[in-house]
Design a protein around this motif. Structure first.
Motif, short mmCIF file in Angstrom:
data_model
loop_
_atom_site.label_atom_id
_atom_site.label_comp_id
_atom_site.label_asym_id
_atom_site.label_seq_id
_atom_site.Cartn_x
_atom_site.Cartn_y
_atom_site.Cartn_z
N ALA A 1 22.79 14.66 -0.48
CA ALA A 1 23.00 14.72 -2.00
C ALA A 1 21.82 13.58 -2.31
N GLY A 2 21.67 12.47 -1.75
CA GLY A 2 20.65 11.76 -2.10
C GLY A 2 19.35 12.29 -1.89
N TYR A 3 19.16 12.89 -0.83
CA TYR A 3 17.64 13.54 -0.66
C TYR A 3 17.38 14.42 -1.82
N GLU A 4 18.50 15.44 -2.08
CA GLU A 4 18.08 16.27 -3.26
C GLU A 4 17.71 15.60 -4.42
N GLN A 5 18.56 14.77 -4.93
CA GLN A 5 18.23 13.77 -6.12
C GLN A 5 16.74 13.23 -5.83
N ALA A 6 16.37 12.69 -4.86
CA ALA A 6 15.10 11.99 -4.87
C ALA A 6 14.03 13.07 -4.81
N ILE A 7 14.19 14.23 -4.14
CA ILE A 7 13.27 15.24 -4.05
C ILE A 7 12.98 15.76 -5.49
N GLY A 8 14.06 16.05 -6.16
CA GLY A 8 13.92 16.55 -7.50
C GLY A 8 13.11 15.55 -8.49
N ARG A 9 13.20 14.35 -8.17
CA ARG A 9 12.57 13.45 -9.04
C ARG A 9 11.05 13.45 -8.57
N ALA A 10 11.13 13.38 -7.42
CA ALA A 10 9.43 13.15 -6.80
C ALA A 10 8.51 14.26 -7.15
N LEU A 11 9.26 15.57 -7.09
CA LEU A 11 8.29 16.85 -7.64
C LEU A 11 8.00 16.57 -8.90
N LEU A 12 8.69 16.09 -9.91
CA LEU A 12 8.19 15.64 -11.42
C LEU A 12 7.02 14.44 -11.52
N LEU A 13 6.70 14.00 -10.51
CA LEU A 13 5.76 12.91 -10.46
C LEU A 13 4.40 13.22 -10.00
N ALA B 1 0.89 -1.24 -0.03
CA ALA B 1 0.14 -0.04 -0.10
C ALA B 1 0.84 1.15 -0.09
N VAL B 2 1.91 1.14 0.69
CA VAL B 2 2.92 2.44 0.87
C VAL B 2 3.34 2.60 -0.60
N LEU B 3 4.03 1.48 -1.14
CA LEU B 3 4.53 1.64 -2.66
C LEU B 3 3.16 2.15 -3.51
N ASP B 4 2.12 1.53 -3.39
CA ASP B 4 1.04 2.11 -4.42
C ASP B 4 0.59 3.45 -4.33
N ALA B 5 0.57 3.97 -3.08
CA ALA B 5 0.13 5.17 -2.83
C ALA B 5 0.98 6.33 -2.96
N SER B 6 2.52 6.12 -3.06
CA SER B 6 3.37 7.13 -2.94
C SER B 6 3.96 7.60 -4.36
N ARG B 7 4.05 9.00 -4.37
CA ARG B 7 4.72 9.54 -5.73
C ARG B 7 6.08 8.59 -5.83
#
Length: 456
Positions: free
Chosen positions: A412-424, A163-169
């Motif tokens: 740096a890992g958070y910055e990358q993940a945040i950038g990707r998540a914002l586009l989804l 459910a976490v995987l399905d619900a999250s960006r």
């Protein structure tokens, strides 16, 4: 830069996730993000911060209930949810499903935490529905085990994370091995790896001597350390059995426990049964500085856990950062870690085929859980007597930490993940009804009753 709603335990809560979040959030703010940290106000006092949203570079700590009206005003670009297999994260779940964002898994198995949240409120029907959704290939009758009160180790078999995987960006993990497993099982989901940055405390030789003196540990003693929470799943009984055997060839060896002791663990009884009470030292729960002193006072660190929630251990990273040789369980979520098998003193893997000396890349000794007692005795005997091997593993451990687990690497890992998540966009998915209830239903019913009774 982005406006972030960061859901996490927070200091002074006694949580490794709280410590990790306190490291990464100020760094994200320093990079220009605006961050509101949302906590469980039943556990942590908070103060009012006005009605405006956060400013770039600002960090505020707010009660989680304030997120609802602030998000309705459009104050955030992305919620970030820290999830671990702990009751301390129970308040996060309702927000995660209503406002999809970036979910960071500190544990890849969440069953204990999710079941605790539902069972304490006797939400048995909701637990059944979630179990069936998360594990459609398992008989739904298996859910009755938990409802009947059998909440034991079997939880580890069913991770309760679909459910976490399905619900999250997007979903991220601090373990490369976990990310590889999730990508294989969920090829259509957005997944990422964020290194866990933890450790790097420096301890002076004088502080090490003072720590040993306080606990009555001889300065010349060989010290094995069980560092972090001590519980049955941290393999305390096998460790004590192996340590008792080690005393036959290393009579000056000592065992140190530093961290919280699970009240369910019969430690005193175990120490007596193995005859090692007089050479075992208990430091208790320590603050970060005290824990670093405990690490530095050890010659070998023992960080075993089985069953496991597939976590990246914060205490283990602190040991690596201190250059301490360690013994861990060889597990699938450590796929990127090169370890030595004490039965052969060759590598478990992964090692390139062309590497002429893969053993030189090992950063720890890895125990096969199916050969635990035998392998642990071999590991403790060799590490206790081979100073050169301890030095080599310690240097490799420190180098691995510097390359992979510094706070800078985590940011740096958070910055990358945040950038990707914002586009989804939030995924379109049909979850069990109770995970996304109609929040305005009661309001409409009240208004409807009022209008029905009104003479207008």
């Amino acid at each position: 830069m982005s406006r972030l709603a960061f859901f996490s335990p927070w200091p002074p809560q006694p949580s490794g996730v709280a410590t990790c979040s306190a490291d990464v959030v100020p760094a994200l703010a320093a990079a220009g993000h605006a961050v509101d940290v949302f906590v469980d106000e039943a556990l942590l006092p908070v103060s009012r911060q006005g009605d405006a949203g956060p400013e770039p570079g600002q960090v505020r700590v707010l009660g989680a209930h304030d997120f609802v009206w602030r998000q309705a005003r459009g104050q955030y670009d992305l919620p970030i949810y820290q999830l671990a297999n702990s009751w301390a994260h129970g308040y996060v779940w309702p927000y995660l499903f209503h406002w999809p964002g970036l979910a960071v898994l500190h544990d890849a198995r969440l069953h204990h935490a999710r079941a605790d949240t539902l069972m304490r409120r006797r939400r048995h029907a909701d637990y059944r529905a979630e179990f069936a959704y998360n594990h459609p290939d398992v008989s739904p009758d298996a859910a009755e085990l938990a409802i009947a009160g059998f909440d034991g180790a079997y939880y580890y078999h069913w991770p309760m994370r679909r459910a976490v995987l399905d619900a999250s960006r997007m979903v991220a993990s601090h373990s490369l091995g976990v990310v590889k497993i999730l990508r294989r099982q969920n090829p259509r989901r957005a997944l990422d790896y964020i290194p866990l940055g933890h450790g790097a405390g420096h301890v002076s030789p004088g502080a090490i001597r003072a720590f040993r003196d306080r606990l009555g540990i001889p300065q010349t003693a060989l010290v094995f350390g069980v560092l972090g929470t001590a519980a049955a799943e941290k393999r305390v009984a096998p460790i004590l059995r192996a340590f008792a055997a080690a005393r036959q060839w290393a009579p000056d060896a000592r065992l140190l426990f530093a961290g919280h002791l699970d009240p369910m663990l019969p430690l005193d009884e175990l120490l007596g049964s193995f005859g090692v009470r007089e050479v075992t030292h208990l430091a208790g729960r320590l603050d970060d500085a005290g824990f670093d002193e405990a690490v530095a006072a050890c010659d070998v660190g023992l960080n075993l856990r089985w069953p496991t929630a597939r976590e990246m251990s914060g205490p283990w990273l602190r040991m690596l950062s201190a250059g301490l040789p360690t013994v861990i369980v060889d597990s699938v979520h450590h796929l990127d870690v090169v370890t030595l098998d004490p039965r052969t003193w060759r590598c478990h893997g992964p090692t390139p085929d062309l590497d002429p000396n893969p053993e030189a890349r090992a950063i720890a000794v890895g125990i096969d859980i199916l050969d635990e007692d035998h392998s642990l005795r071999l590991a403790m005997r060799r590490l206790g007597s081979d100073i050169d091997l301890r030095a080599r593993l310690g240097a490799a451990a420190r180098a691995h930490w510097e390359s992979n687990h510094s706070v800078a690497a985590m940011v740096a890992g958070y910055e990358q993940a945040i950038g990707r998540a914002l586009l989804l966009q939030p995924p379109s998915v049909h979850l069990p009804a109770h995970l996304r209830p109609d929040v305005l239903r009661h309001t409409r019913e009240v208004i409807g009753d009022f209008l029905a009774e009104s003479p207008i």
